[in-house]
Design a protein around this motif. Structure first.
Motif, mmCIF file in Angstrom:
data_model
loop_
_atom_site.group_PDB
_atom_site.id
_atom_site.type_symbol
_atom_site.label_atom_id
_atom_site.label_comp_id
_atom_site.label_asym_id
_atom_site.label_seq_id
_atom_site.Cartn_x
_atom_site.Cartn_y
_atom_site.Cartn_z
ATOM 1 N N ASP A 168 0.828 -1.217 0.000
ATOM 2 C CA ASP A 168 0.000 0.000 0.000
ATOM 3 C C ASP A 168 0.857 1.259 0.000
ATOM 4 O O ASP A 168 0.530 2.257 -0.637
ATOM 5 N N GLN A 218 -2.059 3.760 -0.223
ATOM 6 C CA GLN A 218 -2.177 4.998 0.547
ATOM 7 C C GLN A 218 -2.526 6.200 -0.323
ATOM 8 O O GLN A 218 -3.240 7.103 0.110
ATOM 9 N N GLY A 232 -6.124 6.269 -0.497
ATOM 10 C CA GLY A 232 -6.821 6.099 0.775
ATOM 11 C C GLY A 232 -7.342 4.702 1.010
ATOM 12 O O GLY A 232 -7.983 4.431 2.024
ATOM 13 N N LYS A 233 -7.062 3.788 0.077
ATOM 14 C CA LYS A 233 -7.487 2.396 0.266
ATOM 15 C C LYS A 233 -6.693 1.493 -0.667
ATOM 16 O O LYS A 233 -6.383 1.845 -1.806
ATOM 17 N N TYR A 240 -5.669 -2.154 2.796
ATOM 18 C CA TYR A 240 -6.261 -1.539 3.986
ATOM 19 C C TYR A 240 -6.987 -0.262 3.578
ATOM 20 O O TYR A 240 -6.875 0.203 2.442
ATOM 21 N N LYS A 241 -7.693 0.331 4.519
ATOM 22 C CA LYS A 241 -8.236 1.671 4.304
ATOM 23 C C LYS A 241 -7.480 2.643 5.197
ATOM 24 O O LYS A 241 -6.907 2.252 6.229
ATOM 25 N N TYR A 242 -7.450 3.898 4.784
ATOM 26 C CA TYR A 242 -6.679 4.922 5.489
ATOM 27 C C TYR A 242 -7.557 6.144 5.695
ATOM 28 O O TYR A 242 -8.166 6.631 4.742
ATOM 29 N N SER A 302 -3.920 10.237 7.517
ATOM 30 C CA SER A 302 -3.278 9.201 8.337
ATOM 31 C C SER A 302 -2.642 8.135 7.451
ATOM 32 O O SER A 302 -3.156 7.799 6.386
ATOM 33 N N ARG A 303 -1.512 7.607 7.923
ATOM 34 C CA ARG A 303 -0.851 6.496 7.229
ATOM 35 C C ARG A 303 -1.090 5.168 7.957
ATOM 36 O O ARG A 303 -0.523 4.147 7.584
ATOM 37 N N PRO A 339 -2.669 1.820 8.712
ATOM 38 C CA PRO A 339 -3.530 0.890 7.976
ATOM 39 C C PRO A 339 -4.655 0.348 8.858
ATOM 40 O O PRO A 339 -4.417 -0.082 9.988
#
Length: 698
Positions: A523, A555, A558-559, A562-564, A568-569, A571
């Motif tokens: 990511d 990142q 934003g997804k 994972y989602k972010y 924010s970084r 995960p």
């Protein structure tokens, strides 16, 4: 006295000089020599004061760590320091270079200390997985107070003479060591100064005794990045004993902590890493007497993330850089990023306030490849495709002066193929920096088929000069680090098809001690990069492809896996990803199973070790320890595990070979079968350490 310690008298002043090159380490002979010389000086009625100093480039720079794990030899360091402290005649330690570890502990046992202005003083044992074991944790807090002592002992970083003087660690800054020490000793005699035995002076402990937060806050600041490490916390406990216990009881607490650490696995790994780093700088296959070429000017092509970071590394070392771009806009953007990075570091106190301006002044941004003409070393850091690299090297060849070293910052591509487009393949090599290049310590130096020995040594020498750890490797896809990483990546992806989720895999890897897991790393890098590469090669990876087709690039969007949250970084597991994985597996007719964490750990680590064995067989790396250095300093391998090949030995090669064979059959993946070298060592009950020892002997 011994050959490594000499005693001479200048009327009332005895000068005890340690002369044991290269760093005056506290070997048994040095300890014995100091003890005998001091006893002789004390017994001489003409001598009224003693100066302890060192010949060569440094004061005592530490213990002789080659003695660790061997039967102790008399006198012990603690005994020697006690003799110094109990001397009825004043003893002055006169310090130049570095007084580190046992060297500073010796100085703390003296009644007075002086140092030249550029001297460094510290207790860095924590970086070897240890704590000071000869009174450092008890005397230093009494000399400077617990707050600074915690920074020096738990953090492990040295301080300069000016700070040492400010906090009372030294009594005076002198011009020359021996002469300055002698002059100070005469002053002590003339003024009849009382002998200061640190063991008896608790005055600087009183504030922390009254307000424990002085100590606890200092410890919290120094241990916040010590995840998984034992030594920083043990060192903090020993300093606490200086505050809470009488001196002799504190000494016992320190000794118990030291003995527990020195026999533990973490310190063994960290001491191994210390020697491995130094061994990596030794280049095999270079004729004796070969010297590196002089480098006074460097040109870097490309002002992007990598080029800018590399330029900052040179500027940080005070080396002028010509930074070259193809257009003004790209150049301006790159210089702006560097300025911002320097400014933010200065704002955090990481560098002096005037450092950004000084360092940026060393970076001359220009447009046009013709500006490489004055450079002794040219580093290309452009887009990672062979066509672009060849185009750049063809132009470099036309403009660069004879004898310039031409380096590519490629992370995968064939250096031999790049060198072929030049008329000087002997000058061409790889210098693979790691992102962010101004922070990461590793530099893989890639030796191509026709790279000249002096060009190779030039790259190694300049890497060290800019505070990088160089490791020489051969040409193959991904060299050492990325080639092994690819083996792990393949298994990480396969685990998703079998039933694991990204967060489970990443949790196992981070619990092991890595800074992040493979999916969080994907990511961060951007999933679209691999997606486009697979499309170019006609390769499918159904789960990763489905994420990208859904616009989940990591990142940057934003997804990804994972989602972010905005800004924010961190995960966050995303139920949508689990649904996407389930849907993909259903389409492929696959069923999920429960994958135990132990299996995940083995499949993350053992295939990398197996690939490392192949790399050694192919002589891409000269030593198993070189592979470990690459992973320690380029990929965040936890130092307390020593590196993948050291870790393999600690687990046992027979077990690893058996598990690889099992997974090869269970997953129908023949590439997991043990490499011939691994299989042979396992059958012989051997280890990778034996290969390193043979390489040293050779």
């Amino acid at each position: 006295m011994t050959d490594v310690v000499k005693l001479e008298c200048h009327d009332a002043i005895a000068i005890v000089t340690v002369d044991s090159p290269p760093v005056n380490a506290l070997s048994a002979a040095v300890r014995r020599g100091i003890s005998e010389s001091v006893k002789q000086a004390i017994a001489d009625p003409e001598v009224q004061a003693i100066v302890l100093t060192c010949a060569g480039r440094t004061f005592i720079a530490g213990a002789d760590i080659t003695e660790f794990g061997k039967p102790p030899q008399s006198p012990g360091l603690g005994d020697v320091i006690t003799e110094l402290e109990n001397s009825p005649k004043p003893i002055v330690a006169a310090i130049h270079g570095t007084a580190l570890g046992g060297g500073l502990e010796v100085a703390l046992g003296c009644h007075f200390r002086v140092a030249v202005k550029d001297a460094k003083l510290g207790l860095p044992e924590v970086k070897l997985g240890l704590l000071p074991g000869a009174g450092g944790t008890q005397r230093l807090p009494r000399a400077v107070g617990p707050e600074l002592a915690v920074k020096m002992i738990v953090g492990g970083d040295p301080i300069g003479a000016a700070v040492a003087l400010e906090h009372g660690l030294i009594d005076e800054i002198v011009e020359a060591t021996a002469a300055g020490g002698e002059a100070f000793a005469r002053k002590v005699l003339a003024e009849s100064r009382p002998l200061r035995k640190l063991r008896d002076d608790d005055s600087k402990l009183q504030a922390a005794k009254a307000d424990r937060s002085i100590f606890t806050q200092a410890v919290a600041a120094m241990t916040k990045k010590a995840r998984g490490l034992e030594a920083p916390f043990a060192a903090a406990d020993a300093v606490a004993a200086a505050i809470d216990l009488p001196f002799d009881e504190g000494m016992k607490k320190e000794r118990d902590g030291f003995m527990k650490l020195v026999t533990g696995e973490q310190s063994k790994a960290q001491r191994y890493a210390f020697f491995a780093e130094r061994e990596a700088a030794k280049v095999s296959g270079v004729p004796e007497g070969t010297k590196p070429r002089p480098v006074t000017r460097v040109a870097i092509i490309g002002a992007g993330t990598m080029g800018g970071g590399i330029a900052m590394s040179f500027a940080n070392a005070g080396i002028p850089v010509t930074l070259i771009e193809t257009g003004e806009e790209q150049l301006k953007r790159g210089l702006g990023v560097m300025q911002k990075n320097y400014d933010s570091t200065a704002a955090r106190g990481g560098i002096p306030a005037d450092a950004p301006a000084k360092r940026m002044a060393l970076i001359n941004g220009v447009v046009g490849l013709e500006h490489v003409k004055d450079a002794d070393l040219i580093i290309e850091a452009v887009f990672e495709t062979m066509a672009v690299k060849k185009e750049v090297f063809t132009a470099i060849d036309a403009y660069a002066k004879p004898g310039a070293v031409l380096a590519s910052n490629t992370s995968y591509l064939n250096i031999d193929e790049i060198a072929q487009v030049t008329k000087r393949p002997e000058d061409v090599l790889g210098m693979h920096f790691f992102s962010p290049a101004n922070v990461m310590k590793l530099c893989e130096i890639v030796r191509a088929d026709k790279t000249a020995p002096d060009a190779l040594l030039t790259a190694v020498a300049i890497a060290r000069k800019i505070a990088k750890v160089p490791a020489v490797v051969g040409v193959c896809d991904g060299f050492v680090g990325n080639r092994m990483l690819a083996a792990r990546g393949k298994q990480a992806e396969q685990l998703l098809f079998e039933g694991a989720l990204p967060q489970q895999v990443d949790a196992v890897v981070t619990k092991f001690g890595m800074p992040m897991g493979p999916f969080a790393m994907g990511d961060l890098a951007g999933l679209d990069i691999g997606w486009r590469s697979r499309q170019d090669r006609g390769i499918k990876s159904e789960i990763a492809d489905a994420l990208c087709e859904a616009g989940r690039f990591g990142q940057k969007t934003g997804k990804g896996y994972y989602k972010y949250e905005a800004g924010s970084r961190a995960p966050l597991p995303d139920p949508e990803v689990e649904t996407l994985i389930n849907d993909t597996l259903n389409k492929l007719g696959l069923k999920r199973r429960e994958v135990p964490d132990e299996e995940i750990l083995e499949r993350m680590m053992y295939p990398m070790i197996n690939e490392g064995a192949r790399i050694l067989e192919e002589k891409i790396a000269a030593r198993p320890s070189d592979i470990d250095v690459i992973w320690l300093y380029g990929y965040g391998w936890p130092i307390y595990r020593g590196g993948p090949m050291f870790y393999a030995d600690s687990v046992g090669l027979k077990h690893i070979a058996e598990r690889l064979s099992y997974y090869a059959k269970a997953t129908n993946d023949p590439t997991l079968e043990p490499a011939p070298l691994l299989a042979r060592l396992a059958a012989e009950d051997g280890s990778f350490a034996t290969l390193t020892q043979r390489a040293k002997a050779a």
